[in-house]
Design an enzyme around this catalytic site. Structure first.
Site, PDB file in Angstrom:
ATOM      1  N   GLU A 296       5.236  -6.179  -5.071  1.00 22.52           N
ATOM      2  CA  GLU A 296       4.944  -4.754  -5.250  1.00 22.52           C
ATOM      3  C   GLU A 296       3.814  -4.444  -4.288  1.00 22.52           C
ATOM      4  O   GLU A 296       2.724  -5.005  -4.395  1.00 22.52           O
ATOM      5  CB  GLU A 296       4.570  -4.474  -6.706  1.00 22.52           C
TER       6      GLU A 296
ATOM      7  N   CYS B   8      -2.049   2.085  -5.980  1.00 23.78           N
ATOM      8  CA  CYS B   8      -0.884   1.975  -5.101  1.00 23.78           C
ATOM      9  C   CYS B   8       0.082   3.141  -5.266  1.00 23.78           C
ATOM     10  O   CYS B   8       0.742   3.555  -4.324  1.00 23.78           O
ATOM     11  CB  CYS B   8      -0.169   0.653  -5.329  1.00 23.78           C
TER      12      CYS B   8
END
Ligand code: ADP
Length: 482
Positions: free
Chosen positions: A255, A288
């Site tokens: 990720e 993020c």
């Protein structure tokens, strides 16, 4: 080594391997982002021998852990969740001092979410029903078999949340775990190790090692005893880890970063959208999923900006323990320099800095909330993740143009859309490229939903059954009927 006292909380600087505290000859230091002169700890700096010890412990503990029933494993995980809940205040304060995240949000939400991660996966795995069906005269069953020791590598921006989110499915699936947190915020993982011990996990099932990516991380990812790698971090590191995983033919999820659009249509609740846009500065942009490209329908651009500035003006920078603080510091001076570099290059290339762009007087690790009007969609600051308090502002005329802009980077982690029209919500929500797209909200997540990225935002999906499948070897068992 001796435990360290941080505001009355006892923290071990050492690794936790095979149920024991283990030290290393070298150390690295961790400091408080909003009070940089304050050193919190000298942590054990793991190396190749630490990686070897951890892989040995995780390998030795694997058969017995894998042989337990899912509900026996769940009992351990629920005990750990109980202990996390009982220690929320300690965990929150340590994470706040070490990472700089706002204390209030840690106390009320983030740490509890960590407990929920263990509960959710404990229940999911023990309630799992095997798929069984008849075909071609055989009885077919799909069986999830534990895969082996799993390596979990986490970044510095959400240490506790991400560590629990990624370790829980591995443990629930019957794998043993080696967790390597990032060296800029290692402390909450060390507290977690104490709770793992107290929860009664068998020795070697859940190991935590401290150190740097280049030495400890590298040694771990290339170890052939590791059977799964789950990574959250940067694109360059993912490439390195991916190569190591390829060498050992080990499944790996990554990720990675994002450059998500916050797309605002003229029919949206403008104030709600502007408030959410200003909220992208809360963690100084060190998220993020952040919607860092503000893309607004031209007819409401001015009205939106006026509201946006009003909300940004209300941000308060300061000590993250103070409930009045709304915007946390950046993690490390090295990161501050990196973010300032993006701003300087944008300015030099002809982008317009609409607000901010300078260090803030609140302290060494603050940069003012910054809004940039890029000269073109190709600007570096539009196309690359900054991971700081830096947003770009662009406008569009038609829905198709808005979607095209939203989808015009190599990333695809998430998207945020503000619109008052239900049909548009569905249409644009489907069209925006991202593993998760929120409409008229942000960050609300169900733990069973898949999470991950498209393009350079990542490989694979975590959450719910998706992570259990990743951490298992699926077997089809066919037995002749009759
Ligand atoms: P960030 O930019 O968020 O620091 P990184 O990708 O550098 O992202 O770091 C994320 C995590 O990956 C950290 O725990 C870091 O120590 C680890 N890491 C960095 N380099 C390597 C490597 N070569 N091998 C394994 N892990 C690494």
């Amino acid at each position: 080594r001796a435990r360290i006292d941080i505001e009355g909380i006892s923290v071990s600087p050492d690794h936790y391997i095979g149920g024991q505290r283990v030290s290393s000859p070298d150390t690295f230091e961790t400091r408080c982002p909003f009070d940089w002169s304050r050193k919190l700890a000298d942590m054990a700096r793991g190396d190749a021998s630490t990686a070897d010890l951890a892989a040995r412990a995780a390998t030795a503990a694997f058969p017995a852990w894998a042989a337990l029933s899912a509900s026996e494993r769940a009992a351990c995980m629920h005990r750990l969740a109980d202990l996390i809940e009982a220690n929320v205040e300690k965990l929150a304060l340590i994470e706040c001092l070490d990472m700089g995240m706002l204390l209030e949000s840690l106390r009320l939400r983030v740490i509890l979410r960590g407990a929920a991660n263990f509960r959710n996966y404990a229940d999911l795995a023990s309630g799992h029903e095997e798929r069984v069906w008849s075909s071609r005269g055989t009885l077919n069953r799909v069986i999830r078999m534990p895969a082996g020791p799993a390596l979990i590598i986490t970044p510095w921006n959400a240490p506790f949340m991400l560590s629990t989110w990624k370790c829980a499915p591995a443990l629930a699936a019957g794998n043993t775990v080696i967790l390597k947190p990032a060296d800029w915020s290692p402390l909450s993982a060390s507290l977690l190790a104490d709770l793992i011990d107290e929860a009664g996990f068998p020795a070697g099932v859940f190991n935590i090692v401290q150190g740097l990516g280049a030495d400890l991380g590298n040694a771990l990812v290339s170890d052939p005893r590791i059977k799964r790698i789950s990574f959250t971090g940067s694109v360059p590191t993912a490439r390195i880890i991916g190569r190591a995983a390829a060498e050992n033919i080990v499944p790996f999820t990554a990720e990675l970063g994002g450059k998500s659009a916050l797309l605002v249509f003229a029919d949206a609740d403008l104030d709600a959208a502007a408030k959410k846009a200003a909220g992208q500065f809360d963690d100084s942009g060190q998220v993020c999923m952040a919607g860092t490209r503000i893309i607004v329908e031209e007819s409401v651009a001015e009205a939106f900006l006026a509201r946006f500035h009003r909300h940004v003006d209300q941000h308060v920078m300061g000590d993250s323990r103070d409930p009045a603080t709304t915007m946390s510091a950046l993690i490390h001076p090295v990161h501050v320099e990196r973010v300032l570099g993006f701003i300087a290059r944008a300015r030099a290339a002809g982008d317009t800095i609409v607000r901010g762009g300078q260090l803030h007087q609140a302290g060494a690790n603050w940069i003012e909330p910054t809004l940039i009007l890029p000269r073109s969609n190709d600007s570096e600051v539009v196309q690359n993740e900054v991971f700081g308090p830096v947003l770009t502002f662009q406008t569009f005329r038609t829905e198709a143009e808005g979607i095209a802009l939203a989808n015009s980077t190599p990333y695809g982690l998430s998207g945020i859309v503000y619109t008052g029209c239900a049909q548009r919500a569905e249409r644009v929500g489907r069209a925006v490229r991202g593993g998760t797209v929120w409409v008229n909200t942000f960050l609300v997540r169900d733990l069973t939903a898949p999470f991950g990225g498209i393009g350079i935002s990542g490989i694979g999906r975590e959450g719910g059954d998706y992570a259990l499948d990743f951490h298992s070897d699926l077997k089809t068992l066919q037995i002749l009927e009759g």
